[in-house]
Design an enzyme around this catalytic site. Structure first.
Site, PDB file in Angstrom:
ATOM      1  N   TYR A  92       0.847  -1.199   0.000  1.00 17.06           N
ATOM      2  CA  TYR A  92       0.000   0.000   0.000  1.00 17.06           C
ATOM      3  C   TYR A  92       0.887   1.255   0.000  1.00 17.06           C
ATOM      4  CZ  TYR A  92      -3.977  -3.066   1.191  1.00 17.06           C
ATOM      5  OH  TYR A  92      -4.937  -4.049   1.202  1.00 17.06           O
ATOM      6  N   LEU A 118     -17.841  -1.333   2.068  1.00 15.64           N
ATOM      7  CA  LEU A 118     -18.743  -0.248   1.651  1.00 15.64           C
ATOM      8  C   LEU A 118     -18.871  -0.234   0.127  1.00 15.64           C
ATOM      9  CD1 LEU A 118     -17.340   2.504   4.064  1.00 15.64           C
ATOM     10  CD2 LEU A 118     -19.534   1.304   4.270  1.00 15.64           C
ATOM     11  N   ASN A 136     -19.090   5.367  10.438  1.00 16.37           N
ATOM     12  CA  ASN A 136     -18.809   3.931  10.322  1.00 16.37           C
ATOM     13  C   ASN A 136     -18.822   3.253  11.691  1.00 16.37           C
ATOM     14  OD1 ASN A 136     -18.495   4.586   7.662  1.00 16.37           O
ATOM     15  ND2 ASN A 136     -16.264   4.398   7.634  1.00 16.37           N
ATOM     16  N   ILE A 170     -13.445  -4.323   7.443  1.00 16.42           N
ATOM     17  CA  ILE A 170     -12.362  -3.323   7.482  1.00 16.42           C
ATOM     18  C   ILE A 170     -12.605  -2.180   6.484  1.00 16.42           C
ATOM     19  CG2 ILE A 170     -10.534  -4.741   8.472  1.00 16.42           C
ATOM     20  CD1 ILE A 170      -9.591  -5.338   5.567  1.00 16.42           C
ATOM     21  N   SER A 227     -11.390   4.824   5.585  1.00 14.92           N
ATOM     22  CA  SER A 227     -11.752   6.225   5.406  1.00 14.92           C
ATOM     23  C   SER A 227     -10.606   7.120   5.861  1.00 14.92           C
ATOM     24  CB  SER A 227     -13.006   6.576   6.204  1.00 14.92           C
ATOM     25  OG  SER A 227     -13.269   7.952   6.013  1.00 14.92           O
TER      26      SER A 227
HETATM   27  N1  LIG Z   1      -6.695  -7.974   0.626  1.00 16.66           N
HETATM   28  C1  LIG Z   1      -6.972  -7.284  -0.455  1.00 16.66           C
HETATM   29  O1  LIG Z   1      -6.644  -7.678  -1.588  1.00 16.66           O
HETATM   30  C2  LIG Z   1      -7.715  -6.000  -0.317  1.00 16.66           C
HETATM   31  C3  LIG Z   1      -8.316  -5.402  -1.441  1.00 16.66           C
HETATM   32  C4  LIG Z   1      -9.038  -4.212  -1.255  1.00 16.66           C
HETATM   33  C5  LIG Z   1      -9.112  -3.643  -0.004  1.00 16.66           C
HETATM   34  N2  LIG Z   1      -8.487  -4.234   1.075  1.00 16.66           N
HETATM   35  C6  LIG Z   1      -8.544  -3.618   2.432  1.00 16.66           C
HETATM   36  O2  LIG Z   1      -9.879  -3.221   2.712  1.00 16.66           O
HETATM   37  C7  LIG Z   1      -9.911  -1.829   2.999  1.00 16.66           C
HETATM   38  C8  LIG Z   1     -11.229  -1.226   2.558  1.00 16.66           C
HETATM   39  O3  LIG Z   1     -11.492  -1.485   1.199  1.00 16.66           O
HETATM   40  P1  LIG Z   1     -11.736  -0.340   0.106  1.00 16.66           P
HETATM   41  O4  LIG Z   1     -10.928   0.857   0.433  1.00 16.66           O
HETATM   42  O5  LIG Z   1     -11.573  -1.007  -1.209  1.00 16.66           O
HETATM   43  O6  LIG Z   1     -13.287  -0.019   0.184  1.00 16.66           O
HETATM   44  P2  LIG Z   1     -14.382   0.491   1.240  1.00 16.66           P
HETATM   45  O7  LIG Z   1     -13.893   0.488   2.625  1.00 16.66           O
HETATM   46  O8  LIG Z   1     -15.582  -0.312   0.884  1.00 16.66           O
HETATM   47  O9  LIG Z   1     -14.644   1.983   0.745  1.00 16.66           O
HETATM   48  C9  LIG Z   1     -13.705   3.015   0.939  1.00 16.66           C
HETATM   49  C10 LIG Z   1     -14.281   4.275   0.303  1.00 16.66           C
HETATM   50  O10 LIG Z   1     -15.489   4.636   0.974  1.00 16.66           O
HETATM   51  C11 LIG Z   1     -15.419   5.999   1.405  1.00 16.66           C
HETATM   52  N3  LIG Z   1     -16.088   6.049   2.714  1.00 16.66           N
HETATM   53  C12 LIG Z   1     -15.720   5.476   3.878  1.00 16.66           C
HETATM   54  N4  LIG Z   1     -16.613   5.720   4.855  1.00 16.66           N
HETATM   55  C13 LIG Z   1     -17.581   6.474   4.289  1.00 16.66           C
HETATM   56  C14 LIG Z   1     -18.771   7.060   4.781  1.00 16.66           C
HETATM   57  N5  LIG Z   1     -19.145   6.899   6.064  1.00 16.66           N
HETATM   58  N6  LIG Z   1     -19.540   7.789   3.926  1.00 16.66           N
HETATM   59  C15 LIG Z   1     -19.180   7.946   2.622  1.00 16.66           C
HETATM   60  N7  LIG Z   1     -18.051   7.420   2.102  1.00 16.66           N
HETATM   61  C16 LIG Z   1     -17.260   6.685   2.926  1.00 16.66           C
HETATM   62  C17 LIG Z   1     -13.952   6.320   1.495  1.00 16.66           C
HETATM   63  O11 LIG Z   1     -13.734   7.689   1.252  1.00 16.66           O
HETATM   64  P3  LIG Z   1     -13.262   8.703   2.412  1.00 16.66           P
HETATM   65  O12 LIG Z   1     -11.824   8.425   2.668  1.00 16.66           O
HETATM   66  O13 LIG Z   1     -13.496  10.047   1.809  1.00 16.66           O
HETATM   67  O14 LIG Z   1     -14.136   8.439   3.609  1.00 16.66           O
HETATM   68  C18 LIG Z   1     -13.380   5.461   0.358  1.00 16.66           C
HETATM   69  O15 LIG Z   1     -13.513   6.157  -0.867  1.00 16.66           O
HETATM   70  C19 LIG Z   1      -8.676  -1.279   2.271  1.00 16.66           C
HETATM   71  O16 LIG Z   1      -8.251  -0.058   2.804  1.00 16.66           O
HETATM   72  C20 LIG Z   1      -7.678  -2.376   2.530  1.00 16.66           C
HETATM   73  O17 LIG Z   1      -7.115  -2.249   3.843  1.00 16.66           O
HETATM   74  C21 LIG Z   1      -7.827  -5.403   0.933  1.00 16.66           C
END
Ligand SMILES: NC(=O)c1ccc[n+]([C@@H]2O[C@H](COP(=O)([O-])OP(=O)(O)OC[C@H]3O[C@@H](n4cnc5c(N)ncnc54)[C@H](OP(=O)(O)O)[C@@H]3O)[C@@H](O)[C@H]2O)c1
Length: 266
Positions: A50, A192, A244, A232, A235
């Site tokens: 990351y 999300l 959240n 997980i 944000s």
């Molecule tokens: N193992 C893997 O291959 C893998 C792959 C993908 C992800 N991950 C892990 O999972 C974590 C989360 O996944 P993700 O980042 O793909 O997706 P997510 O958590 O589903 O969504 C993150 C997005 O949602 C927004 N957000 C968060 N809370 C919000 C709220 N209350 N209202 C409106 N928007 C909101 C964030 O923007 P803001 O920052 O503006 O809030 C960001 O753009 C990653 O950070 C990583 O640690 C792992």
């Protein structure tokens, strides 16, 4: 939640995939992570890839002086999946995070790793030395899990981190029950739906209104509803993190679950 092989982990954590890469000012992102820790989202998920280590460095700055409050998860890339490679990658992650141990260390994805015994033996060696408390995998399908469980010691796998949200329920027919049967915790990533259309769903808004809550909290409460899944969300905004964290005290009713099933069929 209780982990199948002993110990426990927070049901709701915080991701870090896009942190420390300029999407928000760094100070805001650090405040967001700190806000989550204070509100009980004390599992932090990161990875060596990351931001090429910058996310781990940011997490390290935030947990400095409060390491004992946090359940820390990092991941090794499959390009490092040799005995020496995993040892070096873990040492580098620990240095960037400013800690002497991880609570959970995952193989980020299977990649071209055909012989999983090297991974299991390396993780077990790190565990024996106290550098990691437990280990697991990420993005493993049922066939990958079966390969892993055929390897000596492979059944010590504590968790499989996979995509899971109302808009992606693809693990429900096979991987989710397989992991439950075999004592492997599921960690839901992108819970999300990566922050896109999901949060604008009228069905989520309706359930949120009944609970005087917000759509993101409903989406997250849905992912952790069974008590066997860790979620997980990521944000970089403290205001979003507060929304959240409301998932921790939200209990969805049968009516809520029915409404969500109709809007987001399995
Ligand atoms: N193992 C893997 O291959 C893998 C792959 C993908 C992800 N991950 C892990 O999972 C974590 C989360 O996944 P993700 O980042 O793909 O997706 P997510 O958590 O589903 O969504 C993150 C997005 O949602 C927004 N957000 C968060 N809370 C919000 C709220 N209350 N209202 C409106 N928007 C909101 C964030 O923007 P803001 O920052 O503006 O809030 C960001 O753009 C990653 O950070 C990583 O640690 C792992």
């Amino acid at each position: 939640m209780e982990l199948p092989h002993g110990g426990s982990a927070p049901a709701l954590g915080q991701g870090s995939w896009h942190l420390a890469q300029g999407r928000h000012p760094a100070a805001e992102e650090e405040e967001a992570l700190q806000t989550g820790i204070s509100l009980g989202m004390t599992l932090i998920d990161t990875a060596e890839v990351y931001g090429q280590g910058r996310a781990e460095e940011m997490v390290g700055r935030v947990i400095a002086g409060q390491r004992d409050k946090v359940f820390l998860v990092s991941k090794v890339a499959p390009s490092h999946a040799t005995a020496n490679g995993i040892r070096a990658a873990c040492a580098a992650s620990l240095a960037r995070l400013g800690t002497d141990h991880l609570d959970l260390y995952l193989l980020h994805w299977r990649g071209g790793v055909s012989d999983l015994s090297v991974v299991v033996d390396s993780f077990e060696a790190l565990r024996a030395e106290g550098r990691i408390r437990r280990w697991g995998v990420s993005n493993f399908r049922v066939a990958d899990m079966e390969d892993l469980f055929r390897v000596r010691g492979g059944d010590a796998c504590a968790a499989n981190q996979v995509r899971y949200s109302l808009t992606d329920r693809s693990i429900e027919p096979d991987l989710l029950p397989w992991c439950e049967r075999h004592g492997v915790a599921i960690m839901a990533y992108s819970p999300l739906g990566s922050g896109n259309a999901l949060l604008r769903s009228p069905a989520l808004a309706g359930v949120a209104e009944r609970h005087e809550s917000n759509p993101a909290a409903v989406a997250l409460a849905w992912t952790i509803r069974s008590g066997h899944v860790i979620s997980i969300p990521e944000s970089g905004s403290a205001a979003h993190v507060r929304q959240n964290a409301a998932a921790l005290s939200l209990r969805l009713t049968a009516q809520d679950l029915g409404d969500l099933d109709r809007a987001f069929p399995a």
